[in-house]
Design a protein around this motif. Structure first.
Motif, PDB file in Angstrom:
ATOM      1  N   SER A 192       5.009   1.651  -5.735  1.00  0.00           N
ATOM      2  CA  SER A 192       5.291   1.272  -7.236  1.00  0.00           C
ATOM      3  C   SER A 192       3.953   1.248  -7.753  1.00  0.00           C
ATOM      4  O   SER A 192       2.900   0.827  -6.946  1.00  0.00           O
ATOM      5  N   SER A 193       3.575   1.107  -9.071  1.00  0.00           N
ATOM      6  CA  SER A 193       2.499   0.694  -9.931  1.00  0.00           C
ATOM      7  C   SER A 193       2.242  -0.621  -9.276  1.00  0.00           C
ATOM      8  O   SER A 193       0.671  -0.970  -9.215  1.00  0.00           O
ATOM      9  N   ASP A 194       3.088  -1.774  -9.183  1.00  0.00           N
ATOM     10  CA  ASP A 194       2.607  -3.098  -8.905  1.00  0.00           C
ATOM     11  C   ASP A 194       2.091  -2.842  -7.226  1.00  0.00           C
ATOM     12  O   ASP A 194       0.803  -3.631  -7.068  1.00  0.00           O
ATOM     13  N   GLU A 195       2.585  -2.231  -6.332  1.00  0.00           N
ATOM     14  CA  GLU A 195       2.004  -2.303  -5.269  1.00  0.00           C
ATOM     15  C   GLU A 195       0.492  -1.748  -5.096  1.00  0.00           C
ATOM     16  O   GLU A 195      -0.423  -2.138  -4.468  1.00  0.00           O
ATOM     17  N   LEU A 196       0.537  -0.584  -5.745  1.00  0.00           N
ATOM     18  CA  LEU A 196      -1.026  -0.035  -5.862  1.00  0.00           C
ATOM     19  C   LEU A 196      -1.765  -0.858  -6.403  1.00  0.00           C
ATOM     20  O   LEU A 196      -2.991  -1.103  -6.072  1.00  0.00           O
ATOM     21  N   LEU A 197      -1.670  -1.525  -7.468  1.00  0.00           N
ATOM     22  CA  LEU A 197      -2.404  -2.358  -8.435  1.00  0.00           C
ATOM     23  C   LEU A 197      -2.641  -3.604  -7.416  1.00  0.00           C
ATOM     24  O   LEU A 197      -4.061  -3.864  -7.194  1.00  0.00           O
ATOM     25  N   ASN A 198      -1.618  -4.190  -6.735  1.00  0.00           N
ATOM     26  CA  ASN A 198      -2.201  -5.201  -5.588  1.00  0.00           C
ATOM     27  C   ASN A 198      -3.226  -4.836  -4.529  1.00  0.00           C
ATOM     28  O   ASN A 198      -3.814  -5.630  -4.313  1.00  0.00           O
ATOM     29  N   LEU A 199      -2.947  -3.565  -4.348  1.00  0.00           N
ATOM     30  CA  LEU A 199      -3.963  -3.049  -3.135  1.00  0.00           C
ATOM     31  C   LEU A 199      -5.403  -2.873  -3.865  1.00  0.00           C
ATOM     32  O   LEU A 199      -6.014  -3.268  -3.236  1.00  0.00           O
ATOM     33  N   LEU A 200      -5.326  -2.662  -4.954  1.00  0.00           N
ATOM     34  CA  LEU A 200      -6.506  -2.531  -5.505  1.00  0.00           C
ATOM     35  C   LEU A 200      -7.447  -3.652  -5.807  1.00  0.00           C
ATOM     36  O   LEU A 200      -8.554  -3.981  -5.663  1.00  0.00           O
ATOM     37  N   THR A 201      -6.456  -4.807  -5.956  1.00  0.00           N
ATOM     38  CA  THR A 201      -7.187  -5.961  -6.121  1.00  0.00           C
ATOM     39  C   THR A 201      -7.779  -6.689  -4.954  1.00  0.00           C
ATOM     40  O   THR A 201      -8.539  -7.724  -4.989  1.00  0.00           O
ATOM     41  N   GLN A 202      -7.287  -6.170  -3.838  1.00  0.00           N
ATOM     42  CA  GLN A 202      -7.706  -6.636  -2.508  1.00  0.00           C
ATOM     43  C   GLN A 202      -9.230  -5.994  -1.974  1.00  0.00           C
ATOM     44  O   GLN A 202      -9.629  -6.390  -1.199  1.00  0.00           O
ATOM     45  N   LEU A 203      -9.570  -4.907  -2.865  1.00  0.00           N
ATOM     46  CA  LEU A 203     -10.861  -4.357  -2.632  1.00  0.00           C
ATOM     47  C   LEU A 203     -12.058  -5.266  -2.971  1.00  0.00           C
ATOM     48  O   LEU A 203     -11.849  -5.841  -4.097  1.00  0.00           O
ATOM     49  N   PRO A 204     -13.051  -5.228  -2.335  1.00  0.00           N
ATOM     50  CA  PRO A 204     -14.310  -6.141  -2.758  1.00  0.00           C
ATOM     51  C   PRO A 204     -14.644  -5.480  -4.252  1.00  0.00           C
ATOM     52  O   PRO A 204     -14.540  -4.258  -4.382  1.00  0.00           O
ATOM     53  N   VAL A 205     -15.129  -6.170  -4.702  1.00  0.00           N
ATOM     54  CA  VAL A 205     -15.726  -6.065  -6.502  1.00  0.00           C
ATOM     55  C   VAL A 205     -16.437  -4.766  -6.323  1.00  0.00           C
ATOM     56  O   VAL A 205     -15.973  -4.088  -7.535  1.00  0.00           O
ATOM     57  N   GLY A 206     -17.461  -4.535  -5.749  1.00  0.00           N
ATOM     58  CA  GLY A 206     -17.997  -3.477  -5.636  1.00  0.00           C
ATOM     59  C   GLY A 206     -17.205  -2.031  -5.611  1.00  0.00           C
ATOM     60  O   GLY A 206     -17.473  -0.812  -6.621  1.00  0.00           O
ATOM     61  N   TYR A 207     -16.493  -1.979  -4.603  1.00  0.00           N
ATOM     62  CA  TYR A 207     -15.583  -0.882  -4.294  1.00  0.00           C
ATOM     63  C   TYR A 207     -14.837  -0.716  -5.513  1.00  0.00           C
ATOM     64  O   TYR A 207     -14.450   0.491  -6.038  1.00  0.00           O
ATOM     65  N   LEU A 247      -8.438   1.320   1.050  1.00  0.00           N
ATOM     66  CA  LEU A 247      -7.254   1.426   0.572  1.00  0.00           C
ATOM     67  C   LEU A 247      -6.209   2.187   1.688  1.00  0.00           C
ATOM     68  O   LEU A 247      -4.992   1.761   1.797  1.00  0.00           O
ATOM     69  N   LYS A 248      -6.856   3.095   2.346  1.00  0.00           N
ATOM     70  CA  LYS A 248      -6.214   3.982   3.438  1.00  0.00           C
ATOM     71  C   LYS A 248      -5.397   2.883   4.309  1.00  0.00           C
ATOM     72  O   LYS A 248      -4.464   2.803   4.861  1.00  0.00           O
ATOM     73  N   LYS A 249      -6.558   1.870   4.902  1.00  0.00           N
ATOM     74  CA  LYS A 249      -6.009   0.947   5.876  1.00  0.00           C
ATOM     75  C   LYS A 249      -5.056  -0.008   5.542  1.00  0.00           C
ATOM     76  O   LYS A 249      -4.122  -0.461   6.126  1.00  0.00           O
ATOM     77  N   LEU A 250      -5.285  -0.498   4.002  1.00  0.00           N
ATOM     78  CA  LEU A 250      -4.305  -1.502   3.588  1.00  0.00           C
ATOM     79  C   LEU A 250      -3.161  -0.583   3.517  1.00  0.00           C
ATOM     80  O   LEU A 250      -1.914  -1.521   3.610  1.00  0.00           O
ATOM     81  N   ILE A 251      -2.883   0.457   3.040  1.00  0.00           N
ATOM     82  CA  ILE A 251      -1.599   1.235   2.887  1.00  0.00           C
ATOM     83  C   ILE A 251      -1.037   1.325   4.255  1.00  0.00           C
ATOM     84  O   ILE A 251       0.274   1.083   4.327  1.00  0.00           O
ATOM     85  N   ILE A 252      -1.664   1.671   5.309  1.00  0.00           N
ATOM     86  CA  ILE A 252      -1.444   1.813   6.729  1.00  0.00           C
ATOM     87  C   ILE A 252      -0.823   0.418   7.091  1.00  0.00           C
ATOM     88  O   ILE A 252       0.602   0.348   7.777  1.00  0.00           O
ATOM     89  N   GLU A 253      -1.538  -0.423   7.026  1.00  0.00           N
ATOM     90  CA  GLU A 253      -1.245  -1.879   7.207  1.00  0.00           C
ATOM     91  C   GLU A 253       0.130  -2.479   6.645  1.00  0.00           C
ATOM     92  O   GLU A 253       1.215  -2.873   7.035  1.00  0.00           O
ATOM     93  N   LEU A 254       0.310  -1.996   5.207  1.00  0.00           N
ATOM     94  CA  LEU A 254       1.484  -2.400   4.333  1.00  0.00           C
ATOM     95  C   LEU A 254       2.817  -1.882   4.998  1.00  0.00           C
ATOM     96  O   LEU A 254       3.839  -2.318   5.374  1.00  0.00           O
ATOM     97  N   TYR A 255       2.532  -0.439   5.330  1.00  0.00           N
ATOM     98  CA  TYR A 255       3.805   0.185   5.882  1.00  0.00           C
ATOM     99  C   TYR A 255       3.957  -0.013   7.334  1.00  0.00           C
ATOM    100  O   TYR A 255       5.365   0.154   7.523  1.00  0.00           O
ATOM    101  N   SER A 256       3.189  -0.473   8.013  1.00  0.00           N
ATOM    102  CA  SER A 256       3.383  -0.867   9.437  1.00  0.00           C
ATOM    103  C   SER A 256       4.167  -2.159   9.423  1.00  0.00           C
ATOM    104  O   SER A 256       5.163  -2.435  10.386  1.00  0.00           O
ATOM    105  N   HIS A 257       3.986  -3.090   8.482  1.00  0.00           N
ATOM    106  CA  HIS A 257       4.715  -4.383   8.030  1.00  0.00           C
ATOM    107  C   HIS A 257       5.896  -4.135   7.585  1.00  0.00           C
ATOM    108  O   HIS A 257       6.943  -4.989   7.973  1.00  0.00           O
ATOM    109  N   ASN A 258       6.063  -3.283   6.796  1.00  0.00           N
ATOM    110  CA  ASN A 258       7.384  -2.801   5.983  1.00  0.00           C
ATOM    111  C   ASN A 258       8.326  -1.819   6.587  1.00  0.00           C
ATOM    112  O   ASN A 258       9.482  -1.857   6.243  1.00  0.00           O
ATOM    113  N   GLY A 259       7.623  -1.331   7.686  1.00  0.00           N
ATOM    114  CA  GLY A 259       8.389   0.006   8.084  1.00  0.00           C
ATOM    115  C   GLY A 259       9.165  -0.450   9.333  1.00  0.00           C
ATOM    116  O   GLY A 259      10.056  -0.323   9.456  1.00  0.00           O
TER     117      GLY A 259
END
Length: 178
Positions: free
Chosen positions: A112-127, A166-178
């Motif tokens: 969902s867009s909320d899930e993606l936005l949440n992942l973006l907020t986890q990135l360091p400010v420069g990234y 982001l790739k690592k965060l997505i993999i982590e998210l799906y490994s916990h939810n999958g």
């Protein structure tokens, strides 16, 4: 009322028209600010500061191109100044930029867009800043470098690192939810 009518009335200090302009664009501009700042309080601060600047410069709008595009550019600049003032941008050059083609695009398309936005907020400010400017706003690395006063290669590096994270965060998210 059209934007042109609202702008004209706003320039005559019509409070209702100014509020109507603000109300029309506040949600999309807050979302833009949130993508850069990563939290609601800072996004609200940036948005307020941005609208103050917009209304003070409204007489400079030439009715060329979209009004929303003009507002977005101002908001992005205010967000970048805010980030520079509040936080140090984390930038570093690397010699090799990895090819980050992700074969698992289905994972992203299923979010969902909320899930993606949440992942973006986890990135360091420069990234997050470079990712937003390049991927969402469509700036080139050269333009990003000029706006952030960093090397073009730093912009590329920050984007590569943002994608990796982001790739690592997505993999982590799906490994916990999958």
């Amino acid at each position: 009322m059209t934007d042109k009518e609202l702008i004209s009335a706003s320039l005559k200090n019509d409070i209702k028209s100014q509020k109507a302009l603000f109300d029309k664009y506040k949600n999309s501009m807050k979302a833009l600010c949130f993508r850069y700042t990563g939290n609601n309080q800072d996004a609200e601060d940036v948005m307020q500061e941005g609208f103050i600047l917009i209304f003070s410069k409204l007489k400079n709008y030439k009715h060329e191109g979209s009004f929303e595009g003009w507002i977005r550019k101002i908001m992005i600049n205010v967000a970048l100044k805010y980030i520079k003032k509040k936080k140090k941008l984390y930038t570093e050059d690397i010699k090799t930029i990895y090819n980050l083609y992700d074969k698992n695009q289905d994972a992203i398309s299923g979010m969902s867009s909320d899930e993606l936005l949440n992942l973006l907020t986890q990135l360091p400010v420069g990234y997050r800043t470079v990712f937003n400017m390049y991927v969402i706003e469509g700036y080139s690395h050269k333009e990003i470098g000029q706006m952030l006063k960093i090397a073009e290669s730093s912009s590329r590096s920050q984007l590569a690192k943002a994608k990796n994270m982001l790739k690592k965060l997505i993999i982590e998210l799906y490994s916990h939810n999958g």
